[in-house]
Design a protein around this motif. Structure first.
Motif, PDB file in Angstrom:
ATOM      1  N   MET A 108       0.849  -1.191   0.000  1.00 17.93           N
ATOM      2  CA  MET A 108       0.000   0.000   0.000  1.00 17.93           C
ATOM      3  C   MET A 108       0.884   1.241   0.000  1.00 17.93           C
ATOM      4  SD  MET A 108      -2.803   1.188   2.854  1.00 17.93           S
ATOM      5  CE  MET A 108      -1.569   1.059   4.134  1.00 17.93           C
ATOM      6  N   SER A 109       0.744   2.061  -1.029  1.00 18.85           N
ATOM      7  CA  SER A 109       1.583   3.246  -1.120  1.00 18.85           C
ATOM      8  C   SER A 109       0.784   4.525  -0.941  1.00 18.85           C
ATOM      9  CB  SER A 109       2.288   3.270  -2.487  1.00 18.85           C
ATOM     10  OG  SER A 109       1.318   3.264  -3.530  1.00 18.85           O
ATOM     11  N   MET A 110      -0.541   4.421  -0.882  1.00 19.91           N
ATOM     12  CA  MET A 110      -1.326   5.637  -0.710  1.00 19.91           C
ATOM     13  C   MET A 110      -2.675   5.316  -0.078  1.00 19.91           C
ATOM     14  SD  MET A 110      -2.448   6.371  -4.635  1.00 19.91           S
ATOM     15  CE  MET A 110      -3.190   5.097  -5.661  1.00 19.91           C
ATOM     16  N   PHE A 111      -3.247   6.337   0.548  1.00 21.98           N
ATOM     17  CA  PHE A 111      -4.599   6.248   1.084  1.00 21.98           C
ATOM     18  C   PHE A 111      -5.508   7.103   0.211  1.00 21.98           C
ATOM     19  CE2 PHE A 111      -1.999   5.655   4.986  1.00 21.98           C
ATOM     20  CZ  PHE A 111      -2.486   4.405   5.363  1.00 21.98           C
ATOM     21  N   ILE A 112      -6.682   6.589  -0.097  1.00 18.41           N
ATOM     22  CA  ILE A 112      -7.661   7.333  -0.876  1.00 18.41           C
ATOM     23  C   ILE A 112      -8.870   7.586   0.006  1.00 18.41           C
ATOM     24  CG2 ILE A 112      -9.117   7.345  -2.931  1.00 18.41           C
ATOM     25  CD1 ILE A 112      -7.095   5.481  -4.254  1.00 18.41           C
ATOM     26  N   GLY A 113      -8.984   8.806   0.475  1.00 21.22           N
ATOM     27  CA  GLY A 113     -10.096   9.182   1.325  1.00 21.22           C
ATOM     28  C   GLY A 113      -9.891   8.838   2.792  1.00 21.22           C
ATOM     29  N   PHE A 114     -10.821   9.293   3.615  1.00 23.58           N
ATOM     30  CA  PHE A 114     -10.847   9.009   5.049  1.00 23.58           C
ATOM     31  C   PHE A 114     -12.305   8.743   5.392  1.00 23.58           C
ATOM     32  CE2 PHE A 114      -9.899  10.944   9.537  1.00 23.58           C
ATOM     33  CZ  PHE A 114     -10.088   9.695  10.101  1.00 23.58           C
ATOM     34  N   LYS A 115     -12.689   7.476   5.366  1.00 20.51           N
ATOM     35  CA  LYS A 115     -14.094   7.091   5.454  1.00 20.51           C
ATOM     36  C   LYS A 115     -14.639   7.090   6.868  1.00 20.51           C
ATOM     37  CE  LYS A 115     -17.239   3.333   4.086  1.00 20.51           C
ATOM     38  NZ  LYS A 115     -17.343   2.024   3.413  1.00 20.51           N
ATOM     39  N   ARG A 116     -13.864   6.585   7.798  1.00 21.83           N
ATOM     40  CA  ARG A 116     -14.447   6.295   9.109  1.00 21.83           C
ATOM     41  C   ARG A 116     -13.389   6.302  10.207  1.00 21.83           C
ATOM     42  NH1 ARG A 116     -16.550   1.621   7.731  1.00 21.83           N
ATOM     43  NH2 ARG A 116     -18.638   2.438   7.326  1.00 21.83           N
ATOM     44  N   LEU A 117     -13.781   6.817  11.366  1.00 23.18           N
ATOM     45  CA  LEU A 117     -12.968   6.749  12.581  1.00 23.18           C
ATOM     46  C   LEU A 117     -13.770   6.016  13.639  1.00 23.18           C
ATOM     47  CD1 LEU A 117     -10.622   7.612  14.509  1.00 23.18           C
ATOM     48  CD2 LEU A 117     -11.901   9.745  14.894  1.00 23.18           C
ATOM     49  N   ARG A 118     -13.179   4.975  14.194  1.00 23.17           N
ATOM     50  CA  ARG A 118     -13.795   4.250  15.302  1.00 23.17           C
ATOM     51  C   ARG A 118     -12.982   4.519  16.566  1.00 23.17           C
ATOM     52  NH1 ARG A 118     -17.532   0.431  13.456  1.00 23.17           N
ATOM     53  NH2 ARG A 118     -17.299  -0.185  11.270  1.00 23.17           N
ATOM     54  N   ILE A 119     -13.684   4.805  17.652  1.00 25.10           N
ATOM     55  CA  ILE A 119     -13.051   5.089  18.938  1.00 25.10           C
ATOM     56  C   ILE A 119     -13.637   4.154  19.983  1.00 25.10           C
ATOM     57  CG2 ILE A 119     -12.582   6.833  20.694  1.00 25.10           C
ATOM     58  CD1 ILE A 119     -13.241   8.964  18.527  1.00 25.10           C
ATOM     59  N   GLN A 120     -12.765   3.409  20.664  1.00 28.53           N
ATOM     60  CA  GLN A 120     -13.208   2.526  21.739  1.00 28.53           C
ATOM     61  C   GLN A 120     -12.615   2.998  23.064  1.00 28.53           C
ATOM     62  OE1 GLN A 120     -15.424  -0.422  21.992  1.00 28.53           O
ATOM     63  NE2 GLN A 120     -15.142   0.607  23.965  1.00 28.53           N
ATOM     64  N   ASP A 122      -9.339  -1.325  33.723  1.00 25.18           N
ATOM     65  CA  ASP A 122      -8.952  -2.728  33.565  1.00 25.18           C
ATOM     66  C   ASP A 122      -8.518  -3.053  32.141  1.00 25.18           C
ATOM     67  OD1 ASP A 122     -11.361  -2.469  32.304  1.00 25.18           O
ATOM     68  OD2 ASP A 122     -12.397  -4.045  33.419  1.00 25.18           O
ATOM     69  N   LEU A 123      -8.404  -2.021  31.306  1.00 27.29           N
ATOM     70  CA  LEU A 123      -7.982  -2.139  29.904  1.00 27.29           C
ATOM     71  C   LEU A 123      -9.009  -2.844  29.021  1.00 27.29           C
ATOM     72  CD1 LEU A 123      -4.176  -2.991  30.275  1.00 27.29           C
ATOM     73  CD2 LEU A 123      -5.299  -0.757  30.177  1.00 27.29           C
ATOM     74  N   LYS A 124     -10.203  -3.082  29.560  1.00 26.63           N
ATOM     75  CA  LYS A 124     -11.275  -3.648  28.758  1.00 26.63           C
ATOM     76  C   LYS A 124     -12.104  -2.521  28.145  1.00 26.63           C
ATOM     77  CE  LYS A 124     -11.680  -7.882  31.501  1.00 26.63           C
ATOM     78  NZ  LYS A 124     -12.583  -8.735  32.350  1.00 26.63           N
ATOM     79  N   ALA A 125     -12.853  -2.871  27.082  1.00 27.29           N
ATOM     80  CA  ALA A 125     -13.711  -1.878  26.442  1.00 27.29           C
ATOM     81  C   ALA A 125     -14.699  -1.316  27.459  1.00 27.29           C
ATOM     82  CB  ALA A 125     -14.453  -2.509  25.276  1.00 27.29           C
ATOM     83  N   SER A 126     -14.852  -0.004  27.474  1.00 26.32           N
ATOM     84  CA  SER A 126     -15.743   0.665  28.412  1.00 26.32           C
ATOM     85  C   SER A 126     -16.792   1.431  27.614  1.00 26.32           C
ATOM     86  CB  SER A 126     -14.954   1.614  29.316  1.00 26.32           C
ATOM     87  OG  SER A 126     -15.796   2.329  30.177  1.00 26.32           O
ATOM     88  N   GLY A 127     -17.971   0.857  27.510  1.00 28.04           N
ATOM     89  CA  GLY A 127     -19.032   1.510  26.755  1.00 28.04           C
ATOM     90  C   GLY A 127     -18.954   1.193  25.267  1.00 28.04           C
ATOM     91  N   ASP A 128     -19.897   1.746  24.534  1.00 32.36           N
ATOM     92  CA  ASP A 128     -19.985   1.493  23.100  1.00 32.36           C
ATOM     93  C   ASP A 128     -18.896   2.231  22.345  1.00 32.36           C
ATOM     94  OD1 ASP A 128     -22.271  -0.031  23.505  1.00 32.36           O
ATOM     95  OD2 ASP A 128     -23.610   1.683  23.220  1.00 32.36           O
ATOM     96  N   GLN A 129     -18.568   1.707  21.156  1.00 30.59           N
ATOM     97  CA  GLN A 129     -17.658   2.411  20.267  1.00 30.59           C
ATOM     98  C   GLN A 129     -18.317   3.699  19.786  1.00 30.59           C
ATOM     99  OE1 GLN A 129     -16.244   0.084  16.968  1.00 30.59           O
ATOM    100  NE2 GLN A 129     -15.590  -1.607  18.278  1.00 30.59           N
TER     101      GLN A 129
END
Length: 210
Positions: free
Chosen positions: A1-13, A18-25
């Motif tokens: 992969m030499s390039m990115f085309i666009g920026f579609k989505r950001l997910r935040i968890q 306790d290093l576990k997921a806290s709440g919804d993404q």
């Protein structure tokens, strides 16, 4: 992969102590009134080589590790509730956001989704870090001009993963059409695979997955 085309989505968890997921993404992907991605700029993922001299020559080049990884985001119309969570601010029962001495941003894991030159999904993830937002901006409305909203600037400062399977790693990256590889990245970074859940618009399958 030499390039990115666009920026579609950001997910935040967000992560708990306790290093576990806290709440919804938190998913920012251009849904109405739920924010949109504009730009992400990653820096500090390579360490500047340092040459150590000996016997009047460059004897050894120190080159292991990373620098100070961070991602500068331009995000549009992030909902106040989502911003309150990722910045560790307080919200009253009436929905007022408060910032003060007790404000402390939680650790979060993130993935950014784009496409490569062949139309395959391209993912970049960071295991562990915190968001910050240094300023708020208000501009006058120009008479006779159509209003054009401006993006807000956020910074994600990354640290090494504390999870047992990825301990010490900062970034994960993949581009291709392997659903197995995509799932591995999501599970290692976000601690779950959102493409295999049943949560509505957040379950979009990345482009050209096999």
């Amino acid at each position: 992969m030499s390039m990115f085309i666009g920026f579609k989505r950001l997910r935040i968890q967000p992560l708990g102590e306790d290093l576990k997921a806290s709440g919804d993404q938190i998913v920012i992907q251009g849904d109405p009134n739920k924010g949109a991605t504009i730009k992400a700029e990653v820096s500090g993922i390579s360490k500047d080589p340092t040459v150590v001299s000996g016997s009047n020559v460059g004897y050894y080049t120190s080159r292991k590790g990373v620098g100070t990884p961070k991602i500068d985001f331009d995000l549009l119309d992030v909902p106040l509730d989502s911003e309150t969570i990722i910045l560790g601010r307080e919200k009253s029962a009436n929905g007022v956001q408060y910032t003060g001495e007790e404000s402390e941003a939680p650790y979060c894991a993130i993935t950014m989704e784009s496409e490569d030159g062949q139309g395959n999904v391209a993912l970049v993830g960071f295991f562990y870090g915190v968001f910050s937002k240094d300023k708020e901006t208000m501009n006058t409305k120009e008479q006779g001009e159509t209003f054009k909203p401006e993006a807000d600037a956020y910074t994600f400062t990354a640290s090494g993963s504390k999870q047992a399977s990825t301990n010490g790693k900062y970034m994960a990256k993949y581009a291709g059409n392997s659903a197995t590889a995509v799932s591995e990245l999501y599970k290692n970074v976000l601690l779950s695979d959102p493409t295999q859940s049943n949560s509505g618009s957040q379950t979009d399958t990345p482009a050209k997955q096999g």
